[in-house]
Design an enzyme around this catalytic site. Sequence first.
Site, PDB file in Angstrom:
ATOM      1  N   ASN A   9       0.386  -1.642   0.166  1.00 37.15           N
ATOM      2  CA  ASN A   9       0.238  -0.125  -0.026  1.00 37.15           C
ATOM      3  C   ASN A   9       1.138   1.582   0.218  1.00 37.15           C
ATOM      4  O   ASN A   9       1.499   1.600   1.265  1.00 37.15           O
ATOM      5  CB  ASN A   9      -0.690  -0.250   1.136  1.00 37.15           C
ATOM      6  CG  ASN A   9      -1.545   0.992   1.229  1.00 37.15           C
ATOM      7  OD1 ASN A   9      -1.814   1.746   0.284  1.00 37.15           O
ATOM      8  ND2 ASN A   9      -2.500   1.602   2.483  1.00 37.15           N
ATOM      9  N   LYS A  11       0.032   4.283  -0.063  1.00 35.32           N
ATOM     10  CA  LYS A  11      -0.776   4.803   0.084  1.00 35.32           C
ATOM     11  C   LYS A  11      -0.590   6.955  -0.527  1.00 35.32           C
ATOM     12  O   LYS A  11      -0.524   7.121  -1.796  1.00 35.32           O
ATOM     13  CB  LYS A  11      -0.328   5.160   1.695  1.00 35.32           C
ATOM     14  CG  LYS A  11      -0.509   4.313   2.245  1.00 35.32           C
ATOM     15  CD  LYS A  11      -0.422   4.571   3.963  1.00 35.32           C
ATOM     16  CE  LYS A  11      -0.033   3.333   5.209  1.00 35.32           C
ATOM     17  NZ  LYS A  11      -0.112   3.185   6.315  1.00 35.32           N
ATOM     18  N   HIS A  94      -9.575   0.517   5.174  1.00 35.51           N
ATOM     19  CA  HIS A  94      -7.939   0.691   5.926  1.00 35.51           C
ATOM     20  C   HIS A  94      -8.783   1.601   7.489  1.00 35.51           C
ATOM     21  O   HIS A  94      -8.653   2.908   7.330  1.00 35.51           O
ATOM     22  CB  HIS A  94      -6.842   1.939   4.388  1.00 35.51           C
ATOM     23  CG  HIS A  94      -5.949   1.700   4.829  1.00 35.51           C
ATOM     24  ND1 HIS A  94      -5.144   2.458   6.793  1.00 35.51           N
ATOM     25  CD2 HIS A  94      -5.090   0.915   5.314  1.00 35.51           C
ATOM     26  CE1 HIS A  94      -4.219   2.494   6.818  1.00 35.51           C
ATOM     27  NE2 HIS A  94      -3.704   1.191   6.112  1.00 35.51           N
ATOM     28  N   GLU A  96      -6.614   4.335   7.969  1.00 33.16           N
ATOM     29  CA  GLU A  96      -6.692   6.007   8.197  1.00 33.16           C
ATOM     30  C   GLU A  96      -7.943   6.303   7.441  1.00 33.16           C
ATOM     31  O   GLU A  96      -8.421   7.351   7.616  1.00 33.16           O
ATOM     32  CB  GLU A  96      -5.919   5.872   7.444  1.00 33.16           C
ATOM     33  CG  GLU A  96      -3.738   5.739   7.450  1.00 33.16           C
ATOM     34  CD  GLU A  96      -3.217   5.746   6.992  1.00 33.16           C
ATOM     35  OE1 GLU A  96      -3.189   5.582   5.247  1.00 33.16           O
ATOM     36  OE2 GLU A  96      -1.972   5.300   7.283  1.00 33.16           O
ATOM     37  N   GLU A 166      -4.551  -5.214  10.825  1.00 30.44           N
ATOM     38  CA  GLU A 166      -4.044  -3.570  11.078  1.00 30.44           C
ATOM     39  C   GLU A 166      -3.649  -3.527  12.682  1.00 30.44           C
ATOM     40  O   GLU A 166      -4.630  -2.119  12.585  1.00 30.44           O
ATOM     41  CB  GLU A 166      -3.924  -3.202  10.179  1.00 30.44           C
ATOM     42  CG  GLU A 166      -5.463  -2.522   9.474  1.00 30.44           C
ATOM     43  CD  GLU A 166      -4.532  -1.096   8.966  1.00 30.44           C
ATOM     44  OE1 GLU A 166      -4.695  -0.906   7.958  1.00 30.44           O
ATOM     45  OE2 GLU A 166      -6.752  -0.593   8.795  1.00 30.44           O
ATOM     46  N   GLY A 172       2.794   2.715  11.353  1.00 29.38           N
ATOM     47  CA  GLY A 172       4.259   4.082  10.982  1.00 29.38           C
ATOM     48  C   GLY A 172       4.622   4.156  11.830  1.00 29.38           C
ATOM     49  O   GLY A 172       4.881   5.577  11.978  1.00 29.38           O
ATOM     50  N   SER A 211       3.468  -2.457   9.865  1.00 31.11           N
ATOM     51  CA  SER A 211       4.848  -2.181   9.979  1.00 31.11           C
ATOM     52  C   SER A 211       5.584  -3.710   9.379  1.00 31.11           C
ATOM     53  O   SER A 211       6.953  -3.696  10.344  1.00 31.11           O
ATOM     54  CB  SER A 211       5.727  -1.308  11.426  1.00 31.11           C
ATOM     55  OG  SER A 211       4.978  -0.357  11.356  1.00 31.11           O
TER      56      SER A 211
END
Length: 249
Positions: A9, A11, A94, A96, A166, A172, A211
Amino acid sequence: MRTPLIAGNWKMNGSSELVEAFGRGFSEASLSEALEVVVFPPFPYLEAAQRCFSGTPLKLGAQTLNPLHSGARTGEVSGRMLREFGVAYALVGHSERRQLYRESDEDVYDRLLAALSVDMAPVLCVGETLEERDAGRTMEVVLRQVGYAMARLEPEQRARVIIAYEPVWAIGTGRTATPQQAQEVMAGIREYQAGFDRDLASGLRLLYGGSMNADNAAELLAQPDIDGGLVGGASLKVDDFLAICQSAG
């Protein structure tokens, strides 16, 4: 036997040069034919990626999609449009998207249905925040997110869904769930799915996101219920992403 899947991904990162570098790097790569590899670039690079990835093991995915096929939705992209560029997978839910754009479980479900309706494989993302983990609510949160979508699907639809766990606190941040922590959650998801259909549960592909990198991929992927990875930062470097793929294959 579940087919391993490594997904990258990007992003809101990347460039035309990166697309070309991936095309070159993976055209020469030696990977198991049993492994699936998907890259999720930003929308502007889909046409270039379709061209550059031709003849490589790389497949294309979309980072999100609108639930509608067309209409007055300025700035949005539909599944039908994505299919014109050979997109075969779509991320839905996701963390985010859930946090920054306030996508609810219902919103995620609508996008999942939209992907299925155009024969794209949805990758349903689920995971808990650090506060939720510290409160001992990991499985409650994860199974709520999984269940909201999966309980509403027909058996044939459920069989086409991929689930990516996740942990939000590991995205991140450089922090990673231990292989044992990740395995515990994956096993819980598979057990939950067995409540619908044991054969379906045994064939369900579960990815770890949070990660994953070239150093920890092999240990994570060695867990019995982890079938692949949803890779963030490490998917922006050809050599690192290729190393992860080789760990899976």
